[in-house]
Design a protein around this motif. Structure first.
Motif, PDB file in Angstrom:
ATOM      1  N   TRP A 152       7.375   5.932   4.838  1.00 22.89           N
ATOM      2  CA  TRP A 152       7.980   6.503   3.819  1.00 22.89           C
ATOM      3  C   TRP A 152       9.586   6.307   4.040  1.00 22.89           C
ATOM      4  O   TRP A 152      10.103   6.069   2.957  1.00 22.89           O
ATOM      5  CB  TRP A 152       7.881   8.141   4.348  1.00 22.89           C
ATOM      6  N   ILE A 192       3.525  14.162  -1.732  1.00 30.77           N
ATOM      7  CA  ILE A 192       2.109  13.417  -2.186  1.00 30.77           C
ATOM      8  C   ILE A 192       2.147  11.954  -1.528  1.00 30.77           C
ATOM      9  O   ILE A 192       1.313  11.645  -0.666  1.00 30.77           O
ATOM     10  CB  ILE A 192       1.834  13.380  -3.685  1.00 30.77           C
ATOM     11  N   ALA A 193       3.241  11.186  -1.528  1.00 29.83           N
ATOM     12  CA  ALA A 193       3.542   9.798  -0.741  1.00 29.83           C
ATOM     13  C   ALA A 193       3.164  10.215   0.484  1.00 29.83           C
ATOM     14  O   ALA A 193       2.692   9.325   1.441  1.00 29.83           O
ATOM     15  CB  ALA A 193       5.088   9.455  -1.273  1.00 29.83           C
ATOM     16  N   ALA A 242      -0.421  10.575   1.507  1.00 30.25           N
ATOM     17  CA  ALA A 242      -1.012   9.489   1.382  1.00 30.25           C
ATOM     18  C   ALA A 242      -0.726   8.445   2.517  1.00 30.25           C
ATOM     19  O   ALA A 242      -1.445   7.957   2.937  1.00 30.25           O
ATOM     20  CB  ALA A 242      -0.757   8.920  -0.104  1.00 30.25           C
ATOM     21  N   VAL A 271      -2.888   9.243   5.574  1.00 27.75           N
ATOM     22  CA  VAL A 271      -3.971   8.893   5.185  1.00 27.75           C
ATOM     23  C   VAL A 271      -3.920   7.213   5.668  1.00 27.75           C
ATOM     24  O   VAL A 271      -4.955   6.687   6.312  1.00 27.75           O
ATOM     25  CB  VAL A 271      -4.532   8.997   3.863  1.00 27.75           C
ATOM     26  N   MET A 272      -3.255   6.634   4.727  1.00 26.20           N
ATOM     27  CA  MET A 272      -3.317   4.985   5.153  1.00 26.20           C
ATOM     28  C   MET A 272      -3.068   4.874   6.533  1.00 26.20           C
ATOM     29  O   MET A 272      -3.589   3.906   7.094  1.00 26.20           O
ATOM     30  CB  MET A 272      -2.039   4.505   4.226  1.00 26.20           C
ATOM     31  N   TRP A 326       4.442  -1.904  -0.750  1.00 30.00           N
ATOM     32  CA  TRP A 326       3.088  -1.651  -0.239  1.00 30.00           C
ATOM     33  C   TRP A 326       2.817  -2.627   0.885  1.00 30.00           C
ATOM     34  O   TRP A 326       2.355  -2.354   1.860  1.00 30.00           O
ATOM     35  CB  TRP A 326       1.945  -1.460  -1.072  1.00 30.00           C
TER      36      TRP A 326
END
Length: 133
Positions: A19, A53-54, A57, A60-61, A117
């Motif tokens: 992040w 949300i980021a 995510a 999860v990643m 990414w």
């Protein structure tokens, strides 16, 4: 703190690191990114939703990446970075390229988002690998 071989502290730290990488990336490329999506600062209304949300995510990643790294046999920084690179190459940049292509987006957007990414997955892989099993 591990459960069934999953180090949840490593996943949390990898999400925070990813992040923070994204924050620095888009602070550096924010104007180019807005140009690529055809928006101005005035068009974008800041709200906490996308940031939350980021982060979810990225959790999860980090969790999925930790599982992939664990299946490599050794949880190391090298295997973490290699796994992050392969996940980016096989899934992320290919998906971005297809979606942006069909969406008529500028190639510059694919480069900016893809670079983001790429960095995130390398950072997350290195963090998970550094924590070990």
């Amino acid at each position: 703190m591990t459960f069934a071989g999953t180090n949840f502290i490593a996943i949390l730290v990898s999400a925070v690191a990813g992040w923070l990488f994204g924050m620095v990336w888009y602070m550096s490329f924010g104007n180019a990114w807005m140009s690529a999506i055809g928006k101005t600062r005035e068009d974008l209304k800041p709200s906490p939703g996308p940031f939350i949300i980021a982060f979810v995510a990225l959790l999860v990643m980090g969790w999925v990446l930790a599982g992939v790294i664990g299946h490599m046999g050794q949880v190391t920084i090298r295997n973490g970075i290699l796994s992050g690179f392969l996940m980016w190459l096989g899934f992320v940049i290919t998906t971005l390229t297809v979606n942006h292509g069909f969406g008529g987006q500028k190639p510059k957007l694919t480069l900016i988002d893809g670079g983001h990414w790429f960095g995130v997955l390398l950072v997350q892989g290195a963090v998970v690998g550094a924590f070990g099993a």
